[in-house]
Write a protein that holds these residues in place. Structure first.
Motif, mmCIF file in Angstrom:
data_model
loop_
_atom_site.group_PDB
_atom_site.id
_atom_site.type_symbol
_atom_site.label_atom_id
_atom_site.label_comp_id
_atom_site.label_asym_id
_atom_site.label_seq_id
_atom_site.Cartn_x
_atom_site.Cartn_y
_atom_site.Cartn_z
ATOM 1 N N PRO A 37 0.823 -1.221 0.000
ATOM 2 C CA PRO A 37 0.000 0.000 0.000
ATOM 3 C C PRO A 37 0.850 1.261 0.000
ATOM 4 O O PRO A 37 1.946 1.295 0.559
ATOM 5 N N ARG A 38 0.348 2.303 -0.637
ATOM 6 C CA ARG A 38 1.030 3.591 -0.600
ATOM 7 C C ARG A 38 1.097 4.099 0.842
ATOM 8 O O ARG A 38 0.134 4.011 1.591
ATOM 9 N N GLY A 39 2.255 4.631 1.203
ATOM 10 C CA GLY A 39 2.444 5.159 2.550
ATOM 11 C C GLY A 39 2.836 4.134 3.585
ATOM 12 O O GLY A 39 3.070 4.480 4.736
ATOM 13 N N ALA A 40 2.946 2.868 3.188
ATOM 14 C CA ALA A 40 3.280 1.807 4.136
ATOM 15 C C ALA A 40 4.781 1.674 4.311
ATOM 16 O O ALA A 40 5.570 2.071 3.452
ATOM 17 N N VAL A 41 5.180 1.106 5.443
ATOM 18 C CA VAL A 41 6.521 0.549 5.598
ATOM 19 C C VAL A 41 6.328 -0.959 5.499
ATOM 20 O O VAL A 41 5.806 -1.591 6.414
ATOM 21 N N TYR A 42 6.695 -1.501 4.352
ATOM 22 C CA TYR A 42 6.426 -2.900 4.046
ATOM 23 C C TYR A 42 7.689 -3.716 4.314
ATOM 24 O O TYR A 42 8.697 -3.551 3.636
ATOM 25 N N GLY A 43 7.635 -4.569 5.312
ATOM 26 C CA GLY A 43 8.751 -5.454 5.612
ATOM 27 C C GLY A 43 8.693 -6.676 4.715
ATOM 28 O O GLY A 43 7.810 -7.515 4.864
ATOM 29 N N PHE A 44 9.624 -6.760 3.773
ATOM 30 C CA PHE A 44 9.700 -7.885 2.843
ATOM 31 C C PHE A 44 10.709 -8.858 3.437
ATOM 32 O O PHE A 44 11.920 -8.676 3.308
ATOM 33 N N VAL A 84 9.179 6.205 -14.221
ATOM 34 C CA VAL A 84 8.925 5.858 -12.825
ATOM 35 C C VAL A 84 10.184 5.898 -11.964
ATOM 36 O O VAL A 84 10.162 6.399 -10.827
ATOM 37 N N LEU A 85 11.297 5.386 -12.460
ATOM 38 C CA LEU A 85 12.476 5.220 -11.615
ATOM 39 C C LEU A 85 13.017 6.514 -11.021
ATOM 40 O O LEU A 85 13.604 6.476 -9.920
ATOM 41 N N PRO A 86 12.885 7.695 -11.665
ATOM 42 C CA PRO A 86 13.311 8.919 -10.980
ATOM 43 C C PRO A 86 12.546 9.200 -9.688
ATOM 44 O O PRO A 86 13.010 9.985 -8.849
ATOM 45 N N ARG A 87 11.400 8.562 -9.512
ATOM 46 C CA ARG A 87 10.616 8.732 -8.283
ATOM 47 C C ARG A 87 10.931 7.648 -7.252
ATOM 48 O O ARG A 87 10.314 7.600 -6.187
ATOM 49 N N VAL A 88 11.879 6.774 -7.582
ATOM 50 C CA VAL A 88 12.199 5.632 -6.732
ATOM 51 C C VAL A 88 13.655 5.704 -6.291
ATOM 52 O O VAL A 88 14.562 5.882 -7.112
ATOM 53 N N GLY A 89 13.890 5.587 -4.994
ATOM 54 C CA GLY A 89 15.244 5.457 -4.474
ATOM 55 C C GLY A 89 15.480 4.006 -4.116
ATOM 56 O O GLY A 89 14.593 3.341 -3.579
ATOM 57 N N ALA A 90 16.669 3.483 -4.424
ATOM 58 C CA ALA A 90 16.906 2.062 -4.209
ATOM 59 C C ALA A 90 18.305 1.791 -3.682
ATOM 60 O O ALA A 90 19.268 2.467 -4.054
ATOM 61 N N LEU A 91 18.383 0.802 -2.805
ATOM 62 C CA LEU A 91 19.647 0.259 -2.327
ATOM 63 C C LEU A 91 19.557 -1.240 -2.524
ATOM 64 O O LEU A 91 18.760 -1.921 -1.870
ATOM 65 N N VAL A 92 20.359 -1.774 -3.457
ATOM 66 C CA VAL A 92 20.249 -3.187 -3.818
ATOM 67 C C VAL A 92 21.627 -3.835 -3.821
ATOM 68 O O VAL A 92 22.548 -3.358 -4.478
ATOM 69 N N GLU A 93 21.747 -4.925 -3.087
ATOM 70 C CA GLU A 93 22.930 -5.788 -3.120
ATOM 71 C C GLU A 93 24.257 -5.055 -2.915
ATOM 72 O O GLU A 93 25.236 -5.310 -3.608
ATOM 73 N N GLY A 94 24.328 -4.159 -1.972
ATOM 74 C CA GLY A 94 25.592 -3.494 -1.688
ATOM 75 C C GLY A 94 26.082 -2.682 -2.863
ATOM 76 O O GLY A 94 26.720 -3.191 -3.778
ATOM 77 N N LEU A 167 10.848 4.135 -1.669
ATOM 78 C CA LEU A 167 12.202 3.702 -1.328
ATOM 79 C C LEU A 167 12.210 2.183 -1.259
ATOM 80 O O LEU A 167 11.379 1.583 -0.570
ATOM 81 N N VAL A 168 13.146 1.561 -1.985
ATOM 82 C CA VAL A 168 13.301 0.109 -1.972
ATOM 83 C C VAL A 168 14.676 -0.187 -1.393
ATOM 84 O O VAL A 168 15.700 0.085 -2.032
ATOM 85 N N LEU A 169 14.711 -0.731 -0.197
ATOM 86 C CA LEU A 169 15.957 -0.925 0.528
ATOM 87 C C LEU A 169 16.189 -2.411 0.769
ATOM 88 O O LEU A 169 15.433 -3.055 1.508
ATOM 89 N N ASP A 170 17.217 -2.957 0.139
ATOM 90 C CA ASP A 170 17.535 -4.377 0.256
ATOM 91 C C ASP A 170 18.624 -4.564 1.308
ATOM 92 O O ASP A 170 19.760 -4.141 1.121
ATOM 93 N N GLU A 171 18.265 -5.194 2.427
ATOM 94 C CA GLU A 171 19.189 -5.428 3.540
ATOM 95 C C GLU A 171 19.909 -4.139 3.944
ATOM 96 O O GLU A 171 21.145 -4.073 3.954
ATOM 97 N N LEU A 199 9.750 0.020 1.080
ATOM 98 C CA LEU A 199 9.806 -1.441 1.044
ATOM 99 C C LEU A 199 11.189 -1.847 1.537
ATOM 100 O O LEU A 199 12.191 -1.507 0.921
ATOM 101 N N VAL A 200 11.224 -2.541 2.673
ATOM 102 C CA VAL A 200 12.491 -2.922 3.302
ATOM 103 C C VAL A 200 12.620 -4.433 3.274
ATOM 104 O O VAL A 200 11.823 -5.144 3.889
ATOM 105 N N SER A 201 13.614 -4.921 2.553
ATOM 106 C CA SER A 201 13.882 -6.348 2.480
ATOM 107 C C SER A 201 14.926 -6.716 3.516
ATOM 108 O O SER A 201 15.944 -6.027 3.647
ATOM 109 N N SER A 202 14.686 -7.793 4.254
ATOM 110 C CA SER A 202 15.652 -8.179 5.279
ATOM 111 C C SER A 202 15.435 -9.617 5.715
ATOM 112 O O SER A 202 14.333 -10.149 5.639
ATOM 113 N N HIS A 203 16.528 -10.254 6.176
ATOM 114 C CA HIS A 203 16.414 -11.552 6.835
ATOM 115 C C HIS A 203 16.418 -11.371 8.353
ATOM 116 O O HIS A 203 16.250 -12.338 9.086
ATOM 117 N N LEU A 204 16.617 -10.127 8.818
ATOM 118 C CA LEU A 204 16.611 -9.823 10.246
ATOM 119 C C LEU A 204 15.209 -9.420 10.666
ATOM 120 O O LEU A 204 14.890 -8.246 10.832
#
Length: 329
Positions: A37-44, A84-94, A167-171, A199-204
């Motif tokens: 959902p828009r506005g969510a902090v989604y733990g993936f 779309v991507l200019p509206r998206v910030g991402a941190l992927v795989e170091g 924001l898409v944040l991987d680990e 959207l925050v991806s994590s194994h923690l």
């Protein structure tokens, strides 16, 4: 399946049957139906190797799905990537940076490649991003001298150079010490409070559980469940534990049953209070804990302790799979 209206209006991220099969025959992602959902902090969430990073790469157009479709901010990916991507910030795989450039210079190079960025404010925005992730003191230090945690912080700064809708944040806490992890949690909350979807991806799982409003749990390429965090943990009943004087255990049990609590039992484990105390457990159900304590005191039961054990997301995961989160797959 979510409707097109929902994809355009209510969801920041949606996938339908998203699948990734490698040439070896391995299915990394299997029929994924995400709804963020828009506005969510989604733990993936999920163990290492469960398909989270592969999913994120497909969402951002870095990998092509074998089957299925994906939408970001209401637009299909990768078809609408340029828009779309200019509206998206991402941190992927170091993230990879130039080793001999400073942190600030690396951000300046990234910023110069963004056609939507105003070059007149580049330095100001780079310094602001470095400050938000605690790297101001290392702004002029060469990247090759950064520790793993500092490199991860610089990756976060790169994602924050411009205001983002998603924001898409991987680990994002990879390599960070406990203080750094707390700072990332605070940053995620701050971004969400500012109106962004995160959207925050994590194994923690225990870390992300503290900040997420919604959760999707992956295992072996499949989405086991998703929804609002509170609703998911309510799948398992909360347990009440009452500690009282040993001679009052029967009276306490009678009070608990009289309130309608089910599965009242005496806990036979050794207690910190020694032989003079007893511990009873029960399924709390809809009864407020404060009503239980008031009833015990009113009945003359000495209340040494009262605890409510609400299930964590990890407990829900273990209940579903019989496995923990610390095993790579």
């Amino acid at each position: 399946m979510t409707s097109t209206h929902d994809a355009d209006g209510d969801l920041a991220v949606r996938t339908a049957g998203l699948t990734k099969r490698f040439r070896s025959g391995q299915v990394a992602v299997d029929g994924l139906d995400l709804a963020v959902p828009r506005g969510a902090v989604y733990g993936f969430l999920g163990p290492n190797g469960s398909g989270k990073t592969t999913t994120i790469r497909m969402l951002l157009g870095l990998a092509h799905p074998t089957a299925g479709r994906a939408w970001l901010l209401g637009s299909p990916m990768p078809d609408a990537a340029a828009r779309v991507l200019p509206r998206v910030g991402a941190l992927v795989e170091g993230p990879a940076f130039h080793p001999y450039l400073s942190g600030r210079a690396n951000l300046a190079r990234l910023d110069a490649g963004d056609a939507t960025a105003d070059p007149r404010t580049s330095r100001r925005r780079a310094d602001a991003a470095l400050d938000r992730v605690g790297l101001s003191a290392a702004a002029t230090k060469p990247y090759r001298q950064y520790s793993l945690g500092m490199k991860q912080r610089l990756g976060l700064a790169a994602a924050l150079l411009q205001p983002r809708d998603l924001l898409v944040l991987d680990e994002p806490t990879n390599g960070l010490d406990p203080q750094g992890t707390r700072e990332v949690r605070h940053l995620v909350r701050e971004l969400a409070d500012g109106g962004a979807t995160v959207l925050v991806s994590s194994h923690l799982l225990a870390e992300i559980e503290q900040v997420c409003t919604h959760v999707g749990i992956m295992s072996r390429g499949r989405l086991l469940l998703q929804g609002e965090r509170a609703a998911l943990t309510e799948r398992e009943a909360a347990r009440l534990a009452v500690t009282t004087r040993a001679g009052q255990a029967d009276a306490a049990a009678e009070v608990l049953r009289g309130l309608g609590l089910a599965d009242v039992a005496r806990d036979g484990r050794a207690l910190p209070g020694g032989a003079g105390t007893a511990r009873l457990t029960a399924a709390l159900g809809p009864t407020p804990p404060e009503k239980v304590s008031a009833a015990l005191v009113h009945a003359g039961v000495d209340l040494v302790g009262l605890e409510v054990d609400r299930p964590s997301l990890e407990q829900v995961f273990v209940e579903l799979t019989g496995e923990g989160f610390d095993v790579a797959r």
